[in-house]
Design a protein around this motif. Structure first.
Motif, short mmCIF file in Angstrom:
data_model
loop_
_atom_site.label_atom_id
_atom_site.label_comp_id
_atom_site.label_asym_id
_atom_site.label_seq_id
_atom_site.Cartn_x
_atom_site.Cartn_y
_atom_site.Cartn_z
N PRO A 254 0.84 -1.20 0.00
CA PRO A 254 0.00 0.00 0.00
C PRO A 254 0.87 1.26 0.00
O PRO A 254 1.87 1.34 0.71
CB PRO A 254 -0.80 -0.12 1.30
N GLY A 255 0.50 2.19 -0.83
CA GLY A 255 1.29 3.41 -0.99
C GLY A 255 2.25 3.31 -2.15
O GLY A 255 2.75 4.31 -2.64
N GLY A 256 2.54 2.09 -2.60
CA GLY A 256 3.44 1.87 -3.72
C GLY A 256 2.89 0.82 -4.67
O GLY A 256 3.64 0.16 -5.37
N ARG A 257 1.57 0.68 -4.67
CA ARG A 257 0.95 -0.35 -5.51
C ARG A 257 0.86 0.08 -6.96
O ARG A 257 0.67 1.26 -7.26
CB ARG A 257 -0.46 -0.69 -5.02
N THR A 258 0.98 -0.89 -7.84
CA THR A 258 0.70 -0.71 -9.26
C THR A 258 -0.57 -1.49 -9.54
O THR A 258 -0.69 -2.66 -9.16
CB THR A 258 1.85 -1.23 -10.13
N PHE A 259 -1.53 -0.84 -10.19
CA PHE A 259 -2.81 -1.46 -10.48
C PHE A 259 -2.80 -2.03 -11.90
O PHE A 259 -2.26 -1.42 -12.82
CB PHE A 259 -3.94 -0.43 -10.35
N PHE A 260 -3.42 -3.21 -12.03
CA PHE A 260 -3.49 -3.89 -13.31
C PHE A 260 -4.91 -4.37 -13.57
O PHE A 260 -5.65 -4.69 -12.64
CB PHE A 260 -2.58 -5.13 -13.33
N LEU A 261 -5.26 -4.46 -14.85
CA LEU A 261 -6.41 -5.23 -15.30
C LEU A 261 -5.82 -6.42 -16.04
O LEU A 261 -4.84 -6.28 -16.77
CB LEU A 261 -7.31 -4.42 -16.24
N GLN A 262 -6.44 -7.58 -15.84
CA GLN A 262 -5.90 -8.79 -16.45
C GLN A 262 -7.05 -9.59 -17.04
O GLN A 262 -8.05 -9.86 -16.36
CB GLN A 262 -5.16 -9.60 -15.39
N ALA A 263 -6.91 -9.96 -18.31
CA ALA A 263 -7.92 -10.76 -19.00
C ALA A 263 -7.27 -12.03 -19.52
O ALA A 263 -6.15 -12.01 -20.03
CB ALA A 263 -8.53 -9.97 -20.16
N ARG A 264 -8.00 -13.14 -19.36
CA ARG A 264 -7.52 -14.44 -19.86
C ARG A 264 -8.62 -15.07 -20.69
O ARG A 264 -9.79 -15.04 -20.33
CB ARG A 264 -7.15 -15.36 -18.71
N GLY A 265 -8.22 -15.69 -21.78
CA GLY A 265 -9.16 -16.42 -22.62
C GLY A 265 -8.50 -16.85 -23.91
O GLY A 265 -7.59 -16.19 -24.41
N GLY A 266 -8.95 -17.98 -24.43
CA GLY A 266 -8.41 -18.47 -25.69
C GLY A 266 -6.92 -18.71 -25.65
O GLY A 266 -6.23 -18.52 -26.65
N GLY A 267 -6.39 -19.11 -24.50
CA GLY A 267 -4.96 -19.38 -24.38
C GLY A 267 -4.10 -18.14 -24.27
O GLY A 267 -2.88 -18.23 -24.31
N ARG A 268 -4.71 -16.97 -24.13
CA ARG A 268 -3.97 -15.71 -24.01
C ARG A 268 -4.16 -15.11 -22.62
O ARG A 268 -5.21 -15.27 -22.01
CB ARG A 268 -4.47 -14.68 -25.03
N LEU A 269 -3.17 -14.40 -22.16
CA LEU A 269 -3.23 -13.64 -20.92
C LEU A 269 -2.74 -12.24 -21.24
O LEU A 269 -1.61 -12.07 -21.72
CB LEU A 269 -2.36 -14.27 -19.83
N VAL A 270 -3.59 -11.23 -20.99
CA VAL A 270 -3.23 -9.84 -21.26
C VAL A 270 -3.31 -9.08 -19.95
O VAL A 270 -4.33 -9.12 -19.26
CB VAL A 270 -4.17 -9.20 -22.30
N SER A 271 -2.21 -8.40 -19.60
CA SER A 271 -2.16 -7.56 -18.41
C SER A 271 -1.86 -6.13 -18.85
O SER A 271 -0.95 -5.91 -19.65
CB SER A 271 -1.05 -8.01 -17.45
N ILE A 272 -2.64 -5.18 -18.32
CA ILE A 272 -2.41 -3.77 -18.63
C ILE A 272 -2.39 -2.99 -17.33
O ILE A 272 -3.10 -3.33 -16.38
CB ILE A 272 -3.47 -3.21 -19.60
N SER A 273 -1.55 -1.98 -17.25
CA SER A 273 -1.50 -1.16 -16.03
C SER A 273 -2.50 -0.02 -16.16
O SER A 273 -2.80 0.46 -17.25
CB SER A 273 -0.09 -0.65 -15.78
N ILE A 274 -3.03 0.37 -14.99
CA ILE A 274 -4.09 1.36 -14.94
C ILE A 274 -3.94 2.15 -13.65
O ILE A 274 -3.39 1.64 -12.67
CB ILE A 274 -5.48 0.66 -15.05
N GLU A 275 -4.42 3.36 -13.63
CA GLU A 275 -4.35 4.19 -12.42
C GLU A 275 -5.43 3.75 -11.42
O GLU A 275 -6.51 3.31 -11.81
CB GLU A 275 -4.57 5.67 -12.77
N LYS A 276 -5.12 3.92 -10.15
CA LYS A 276 -6.06 3.58 -9.08
C LYS A 276 -7.39 4.32 -9.27
O LYS A 276 -8.46 3.73 -9.13
CB LYS A 276 -5.45 3.93 -7.73
N VAL A 277 -7.33 5.59 -9.59
CA VAL A 277 -8.55 6.38 -9.74
C VAL A 277 -9.39 5.85 -10.91
O VAL A 277 -10.62 5.86 -10.85
CB VAL A 277 -8.24 7.89 -9.87
#
Length: 169
Positions: free
Chosen positions: A20-43
């Motif tokens: 906390p205080g130094g976290r990086t936020f991600f959205l992560q989607a998986r499907g069809g043998g793929r994994l996609v991670s993208i960084s996003i702001e907390k807000v």
């Protein structure tokens, strides 16, 4: 410009890496043998969760009940490896009335050309969208506690509160 389309995903979650205080936020989607991670702001995560909840309260109907979503809320950690595909610049949210689904698009912006870059597009049914919003709200709330006076996040060693004119106890 690459478009990663998950309609529907096997898994779509928000998560964090770091303390906390130094976290990086991600959205992560998986499907069809793929994994996609993208960084996003907390807000952005917080606003996305609020807007999904508002949207579902308006159009989602009984299929997006809180009780069903609570049962489906994913509490597992992000999948590894977490390799950032891109950093989210813009998020869009839509309701597909024909399919009764929520469409979430996260866009990157190429700063050199000022044109859209990569896109992550995820389509969720109402119940899974509500569960996603609940997880987003939980990870945002899991950060540093707010100052009871000014609402700013408290560091472990405290902070200089503007409401106390900088006086630190």
């Amino acid at each position: 410009m690459a478009i990663s389309d998950f309609d529907p995903p096997e898994r779509f979650v928000a998560g964090t890496v770091g303390p906390p205080g130094g976290r990086t936020f991600f959205l992560q989607a998986r499907g069809g043998g793929r994994l996609v991670s993208i960084s996003i702001e907390k807000v952005q995560v917080s606003i996305l969760a609020d807007r999904i909840s508002d949207l579902l309260d308006t159009v989602g109907g009984p299929q997006a009940s809180d009780a069903m979503a609570e049962h489906l809320t994913d509490t597992e950690a992000l999948e590894t490896p977490i390799e950032d595909e891109f950093r989210v610049d813009t998020v869009s949210l839509a309701w597909d009335e024909d399919r009764s689904t929520v469409v979430i698009e996260c866009h990157d912006l190429d700063p050199e050309e000022a044109v859209p870059g990569d896109t992550l597009r995820v389509v969720l049914d109402a119940t899974n969208a509500r569960a996603f919003a609940r997880r987003c709200q939980a990870i945002v709330a899991a950060g540093r506690p707010p100052c009871p006076f000014c609402g700013q996040p408290l560091d472990p060693e405290g902070h200089i509160c503007p409401r106390s004119n900088g006086y630190k106890r």
